[in-house]
Design an enzyme around this catalytic site. Structure first.
Site, mmCIF file in Angstrom:
data_model
loop_
_atom_site.group_PDB
_atom_site.id
_atom_site.type_symbol
_atom_site.label_atom_id
_atom_site.label_comp_id
_atom_site.label_asym_id
_atom_site.label_seq_id
_atom_site.Cartn_x
_atom_site.Cartn_y
_atom_site.Cartn_z
ATOM 1 N N ASN A 253 -0.145 -12.335 6.432
ATOM 2 C CA ASN A 253 0.512 -11.244 5.465
ATOM 3 C C ASN A 253 0.372 -10.010 6.354
ATOM 4 O OD1 ASN A 253 -0.886 -13.514 2.792
ATOM 5 N ND2 ASN A 253 1.491 -12.813 3.214
ATOM 6 N N ASP B 297 -7.262 -10.835 -3.809
ATOM 7 C CA ASP B 297 -6.297 -10.046 -3.436
ATOM 8 C C ASP B 297 -5.773 -9.526 -4.676
ATOM 9 O OD1 ASP B 297 -5.399 -7.854 -2.119
ATOM 10 O OD2 ASP B 297 -3.416 -8.613 -1.417
ATOM 11 N N GLN C 166 1.085 -1.181 0.346
ATOM 12 C CA GLN C 166 0.358 0.070 -0.253
ATOM 13 C C GLN C 166 0.931 1.336 0.260
ATOM 14 O OE1 GLN C 166 -3.395 0.095 0.811
ATOM 15 N NE2 GLN C 166 -4.076 -1.830 0.543
ATOM 16 N N ASP D 103 -2.433 -18.488 -3.418
ATOM 17 C CA ASP D 103 -1.552 -18.643 -4.544
ATOM 18 C C ASP D 103 -0.727 -18.940 -4.269
ATOM 19 O OD1 ASP D 103 -0.062 -17.381 -3.332
ATOM 20 O OD2 ASP D 103 -0.435 -14.998 -4.381
HETATM 21 ZN ZN LIG Z 1 -3.702 -6.226 1.792
#
Ligand SMILES: [Zn+2]
Length: 368
Positions: free
Chosen positions: A209, A263, A129, A238
């Site tokens: 995560n 995501d 981010q 994944d």
């Molecule tokens: Zn995130």
């Protein structure tokens, strides 16, 4: 009226039969089937997806439509368009755009609302981010709630005003998901308690995560999410974000409250190369998207692949599908979605015996 025959996943288990539907499911009857009959399963619901097929939630109306069109081909019949931490005005614009897409008839996956991921996160645990973090002041929370599109908010409980914000979101029916955080165990517990005290639901954003780890004497955010049975959790399965054994451990702790998410960022389904993520450059190769600094920058995952991975990790197909359909539907409180039974929305995916998507129906209309 449409009819399909196959191995149908109903709320009580697999049934060989025929399913009839228009916009809703009308009937499920038993029927004998050939050996290689297709699997007929509920459409997948992705509560955390930024983009795909070259499109992104932050691109504008065409971006949201484009990613919904892309993901429906992979079995996603409903999704939450997920924002990224960006300047406040961009976040507000994304909410406006999502609202207009939600109101229009769609040929792709249904946009069920928004997952606001940032800007109410920790500048110390940004992951991919960009740093446009702001505090979740009551004024800002009111401003975003007024759109009535946010279904999930990711929040770092240690940020100033965060507990107040958790309460405001929960009271408004928004799921409060803890993530991108360096909160202490006490801060996480406080957030979980305050959400519960007003009848809300909490979750963990992409469990494992951007939240540190679990250690013997320090349960951390992961430990708090696993140990509180009422808390839900998202997992990016994944093969890069989370070890399959951690996924299994999370399943054993959460069972009915674990959800597969993608995501996914815009490069999902696209060739290797360089792609924008919230104004940053992500390098896409060998199945991952990474920023210059090596951080994973979202995923290239699709929900069909996530289900296949859950089976590879040792789940039964029935459980793998539930993690992608009935669990997220219950999490969002969508009583007519996530399972195949008469009266429910005809959001249906047909899979072959290799679990590849053969056909997708949204509200009874074949869209892929
Ligand atoms: Zn995130």
């Amino acid at each position: 009226m449409t009819s399909l025959q196959g191995r149908i996943l109903t709320p009580t288990g697999w049934q060989d039969g025929k399913i009839d539907f228009d916009a809703s499911i009308t009937k499920i009857n038993q029927a004998s089937l050939p050996q290689n009959a297709a699997y007929i399963v509920p459409g997948f619901i992705d509560v955390h997806v930024h983009g795909g097929g070259g499109f992104d939630t932050m691109d504008g109306i065409s971006g949201i439509r484009g990613m919904a069109d892309f993901h429906v081909k992979h079995g996603t019949t409903g999704l939450l368009a997920t924002t990224i931490t960006n300047p406040w005005n961009n976040v507000i614009t994304a909410l406006t755009n999502a609202k207009s897409v939600m109101l229009e008839p769609s040929r792709g996956a249904r946009v069920l609302g928004v997952h606001l991921e940032g800007p109410f996160v920790s500048p110390q645990r940004l992951g991919a981010q960009p740093n446009f973090v702001v505090d979740p002041t009551p004024e800002r929370v009111q401003e975003v709630l007024a759109f009535d599109v946010i279904r999930v908010v990711t929040i770092a409980p240690e940020q100033p005003h965060a507990l107040e914000a958790c309460e405001m979101f929960a009271r408004a029916g928004v799921r409060v998901s803890i993530g991108h955080s360096v909160a202490s165990i006490e801060q996480v517990q406080a957030a979980i308690e305050i959400v519960k005290s007003v009848g809300g639901f909490s979750s963990g954003t992409h469990l494992f995560n951007a939240m540190g780890g679990l250690e013997g004497r320090n349960p951390g955010i992961v430990g708090a999410i696993l140990a509180n049975p009422e808390v839900w959790a998202e997992v990016i399965l994944d093969g890069h974000h989370v070890h399959f054994l951690n996924f299994k451990a999370a399943y054993l702790a959460k069972v009915e409250r674990l959800m597969l998410i993608t995501d996914a960022m815009r490069a999902a389904g696209m060739p290797e190369g360089k792609y924008d993520l919230g104004g940053q450059m992500a390098h896409v190769r060998d199945g991952t998207a990474r920023l210059e600094n090596g951080s994973l920058a979202g995923s290239l995952l699709t929900m069909d692949r996530a289900v296949q991975n859950a089976v590879l990790a040792g789940m039964s197909l029935k459980t793998a599908i539930a993690l992608a359909s009935s669990h997220p539907a219950r999490y969002l409180g969508l009583s007519k979605k996530g399972s195949l039974k008469p009266g429910n929305d005809a959001d249906i995916v047909v899979l072959d015996d290799q679990l590849e998507v053969q056909a997708v129906f949204v509200d009874g209309i074949q869209v892929a």
